[in-house]
Design a protein around this motif. Structure first.
Motif, PDB file in Angstrom:
ATOM      1  N   ALA A 168      51.499  43.850  35.325  1.00  0.00           N
ATOM      2  CA  ALA A 168      50.486  42.919  35.835  1.00  0.00           C
ATOM      3  C   ALA A 168      51.055  41.543  36.139  1.00  0.00           C
ATOM      4  N   GLN A 169      52.242  41.240  35.636  1.00  0.00           N
ATOM      5  CA  GLN A 169      52.811  39.906  35.847  1.00  0.00           C
ATOM      6  C   GLN A 169      53.245  39.737  37.300  1.00  0.00           C
ATOM      7  N   GLY A 170      52.972  38.569  37.827  1.00  0.00           N
ATOM      8  CA  GLY A 170      53.316  38.299  39.215  1.00  0.00           C
ATOM      9  C   GLY A 170      52.308  38.826  40.210  1.00  0.00           C
ATOM     10  N   GLY A 171      51.208  39.359  39.728  1.00  0.00           N
ATOM     11  CA  GLY A 171      50.201  39.913  40.624  1.00  0.00           C
ATOM     12  C   GLY A 171      49.337  38.837  41.253  1.00  0.00           C
ATOM     13  N   ILE A 172      48.683  39.181  42.348  1.00  0.00           N
ATOM     14  CA  ILE A 172      47.761  38.298  43.051  1.00  0.00           C
ATOM     15  C   ILE A 172      46.368  38.900  42.986  1.00  0.00           C
ATOM     16  N   VAL A 173      45.406  38.128  42.514  1.00  0.00           N
ATOM     17  CA  VAL A 173      44.022  38.574  42.405  1.00  0.00           C
ATOM     18  C   VAL A 173      43.253  38.051  43.606  1.00  0.00           C
ATOM     19  N   ARG A 174      42.619  38.934  44.330  1.00  0.00           N
ATOM     20  CA  ARG A 174      41.848  38.549  45.510  1.00  0.00           C
ATOM     21  C   ARG A 174      40.371  38.341  45.198  1.00  0.00           C
ATOM     22  N   ALA A 175      39.966  38.609  43.974  1.00  0.00           N
ATOM     23  CA  ALA A 175      38.553  38.469  43.605  1.00  0.00           C
ATOM     24  C   ALA A 175      38.171  37.002  43.527  1.00  0.00           C
ATOM     25  N   PHE A 176      36.861  36.739  43.564  1.00  0.00           N
ATOM     26  CA  PHE A 176      36.369  35.366  43.480  1.00  0.00           C
ATOM     27  C   PHE A 176      36.378  34.899  42.033  1.00  0.00           C
ATOM     28  N   THR A 177      37.088  33.820  41.788  1.00  0.00           N
ATOM     29  CA  THR A 177      37.119  33.205  40.465  1.00  0.00           C
ATOM     30  C   THR A 177      36.698  31.744  40.596  1.00  0.00           C
ATOM     31  N   ALA A 178      36.450  31.114  39.458  1.00  0.00           N
ATOM     32  CA  ALA A 178      36.021  29.720  39.462  1.00  0.00           C
ATOM     33  C   ALA A 178      36.567  29.040  38.217  1.00  0.00           C
ATOM     34  N   ALA A 179      36.574  27.718  38.242  1.00  0.00           N
ATOM     35  CA  ALA A 179      37.053  26.970  37.086  1.00  0.00           C
ATOM     36  C   ALA A 179      36.248  27.308  35.838  1.00  0.00           C
ATOM     37  N   GLN A 193      38.148  34.230  20.049  1.00  0.00           N
ATOM     38  CA  GLN A 193      37.008  33.407  19.651  1.00  0.00           C
ATOM     39  C   GLN A 193      35.842  33.623  20.618  1.00  0.00           C
ATOM     40  N   PRO A 194      34.624  33.709  20.111  1.00  0.00           N
ATOM     41  CA  PRO A 194      33.482  33.852  21.017  1.00  0.00           C
ATOM     42  C   PRO A 194      33.228  32.543  21.755  1.00  0.00           C
ATOM     43  N   PRO A 195      32.982  32.584  23.055  1.00  0.00           N
ATOM     44  CA  PRO A 195      32.664  31.349  23.788  1.00  0.00           C
ATOM     45  C   PRO A 195      31.255  30.888  23.430  1.00  0.00           C
ATOM     46  N   ILE A 196      31.139  29.718  22.846  1.00  0.00           N
ATOM     47  CA  ILE A 196      29.841  29.252  22.378  1.00  0.00           C
ATOM     48  C   ILE A 196      29.069  28.587  23.515  1.00  0.00           C
ATOM     49  N   ASN A 197      27.793  28.387  23.287  1.00  0.00           N
ATOM     50  CA  ASN A 197      26.895  27.767  24.252  1.00  0.00           C
ATOM     51  C   ASN A 197      26.795  28.611  25.528  1.00  0.00           C
ATOM     52  N   HIS A 198      26.087  28.093  26.498  1.00  0.00           N
ATOM     53  CA  HIS A 198      25.887  28.821  27.744  1.00  0.00           C
ATOM     54  C   HIS A 198      27.178  28.835  28.569  1.00  0.00           C
ATOM     55  N   GLN A 199      27.491  29.984  29.157  1.00  0.00           N
ATOM     56  CA  GLN A 199      28.690  30.104  29.980  1.00  0.00           C
ATOM     57  C   GLN A 199      28.312  30.597  31.379  1.00  0.00           C
ATOM     58  N   ASP A 200      28.715  29.845  32.398  1.00  0.00           N
ATOM     59  CA  ASP A 200      28.528  30.295  33.772  1.00  0.00           C
ATOM     60  C   ASP A 200      29.685  31.174  34.236  1.00  0.00           C
ATOM     61  N   GLY A 201      30.809  31.106  33.524  1.00  0.00           N
ATOM     62  CA  GLY A 201      31.977  31.867  33.935  1.00  0.00           C
ATOM     63  C   GLY A 201      32.132  33.155  33.142  1.00  0.00           C
ATOM     64  N   ARG A 202      33.124  33.937  33.533  1.00  0.00           N
ATOM     65  CA  ARG A 202      33.461  35.191  32.854  1.00  0.00           C
ATOM     66  C   ARG A 202      34.960  35.213  32.568  1.00  0.00           C
ATOM     67  N   SER A 203      35.332  35.953  31.544  1.00  0.00           N
ATOM     68  CA  SER A 203      36.735  36.040  31.170  1.00  0.00           C
ATOM     69  C   SER A 203      37.550  36.749  32.246  1.00  0.00           C
ATOM     70  N   LEU A 204      38.731  36.200  32.500  1.00  0.00           N
ATOM     71  CA  LEU A 204      39.661  36.794  33.459  1.00  0.00           C
ATOM     72  C   LEU A 204      40.678  37.709  32.788  1.00  0.00           C
ATOM     73  N   MET A 205      40.516  37.953  31.492  1.00  0.00           N
ATOM     74  CA  MET A 205      41.483  38.768  30.769  1.00  0.00           C
ATOM     75  C   MET A 205      41.700  40.158  31.376  1.00  0.00           C
ATOM     76  N   PRO A 206      40.642  40.828  31.883  1.00  0.00           N
ATOM     77  CA  PRO A 206      40.925  42.133  32.515  1.00  0.00           C
ATOM     78  C   PRO A 206      41.909  42.027  33.680  1.00  0.00           C
ATOM     79  N   PHE A 207      41.792  40.978  34.492  1.00  0.00           N
ATOM     80  CA  PHE A 207      42.736  40.804  35.597  1.00  0.00           C
ATOM     81  C   PHE A 207      44.150  40.601  35.079  1.00  0.00           C
ATOM     82  N   LEU A 208      44.286  39.849  33.957  1.00  0.00           N
ATOM     83  CA  LEU A 208      45.616  39.605  33.396  1.00  0.00           C
ATOM     84  C   LEU A 208      46.236  40.881  32.853  1.00  0.00           C
ATOM     85  N   ALA A 209      45.388  41.856  32.560  1.00  0.00           N
ATOM     86  CA  ALA A 209      45.888  43.151  32.091  1.00  0.00           C
ATOM     87  C   ALA A 209      46.090  44.128  33.241  1.00  0.00           C
ATOM     88  N   GLY A 210      45.886  43.660  34.477  1.00  0.00           N
ATOM     89  CA  GLY A 210      46.068  44.526  35.635  1.00  0.00           C
ATOM     90  C   GLY A 210      44.878  45.418  35.910  1.00  0.00           C
TER      91      GLY A 210
END
Length: 212
Positions: A83-94, A107-124
């Protein structure tokens, strides 16, 4: 501004990009020298771009790609080699960075979150149900001088816009002005507004409904 003025501004901006690149190189060299490179997560991103004269605009803001299509590079030493060196074409945000780091650190992300974890992409991997478009808003009121309000003939509460952009079209919805529609596949420079073209009426209405 003259053409020379714009060329100078762009040259300075490119020089600043080169300076950032050089300083990142120093940081990476320092991490390696300290033996910390293989246990350090590195994330590089930007909060916005710079119009630099494109569309006769300077600075940030609005709805054009030059202001909002920003870099995001993540280097996780624990990521699978494939997965290293890969390019993700999906829409991501800060907004995805915080939940990504939270999951990476267990750690669980506390409070309201508008974003989602990118960890699956980092795992390919491709996460299920990922967003198929990017959304953002921009408030262009001029509280101090009222220039935008006077130019468009709008009160301050109507000087705002919202954007929905998928892998082909970009729809720009204004509170007090006519909408815009761009076909980014055919017109990546965003030079031709298709919102009044009858052939694209169904596309414009579909995007308006999705955005609302």
């Amino acid at each position: 501004w003259s053409a020379d003025d714009v060329a100078t501004l762009r040259a300075v901006y490119y020089g600043m990009i080169a300076e950032v690149d050089a300083q990142i190189g120093r940081l990476i060299a320092g991490l390696k020298a300290a033996g910390a490179w293989d246990r350090t997560i590195v994330i590089f991103c930007s909060d916005h771009g710079e119009m630099a004269g494109d569309h006769w605009l300077f600075g940030k803001g609005g709805f054009f790609e030059a202001s909002y299509h920003i870099p995001l590079v993540i280097r996780d030493p624990a990521a699978p080699a494939a997965a290293q060196g890969g390019i993700v074409r999906a829409f991501t945000a800060a907004a995805d960075i915080m939940p990504t780091l939270a999951q990476r650190l267990g750690q669980p992300p506390i409070n309201h979150q508008d974003g989602r974890s990118l960890m699956p992409f980092l795992a390919g991997e491709q996460p299920s149900g990922w967003r198929d478009a990017a959304f953002w808003e921009f408030d262009f009121r001029d509280i101090e001088h009222g220039a935008a309000e006077a130019h468009f003939g709008l009160d301050s509460r109507r000087c705002n816009l919202a954007v929905l952009r998928d892998d082909r079209f970009k729809y720009v919805h204004f509170a007090g002005l006519q909408p815009l529609l761009f076909d980014l596949a055919e017109d990546p420079g965003e030079m031709r507004d298709l919102s009044r073209d009858p052939a694209y009426a169904a596309v414009r209405l579909d995007f308006a409904e999705r955005l609302l």
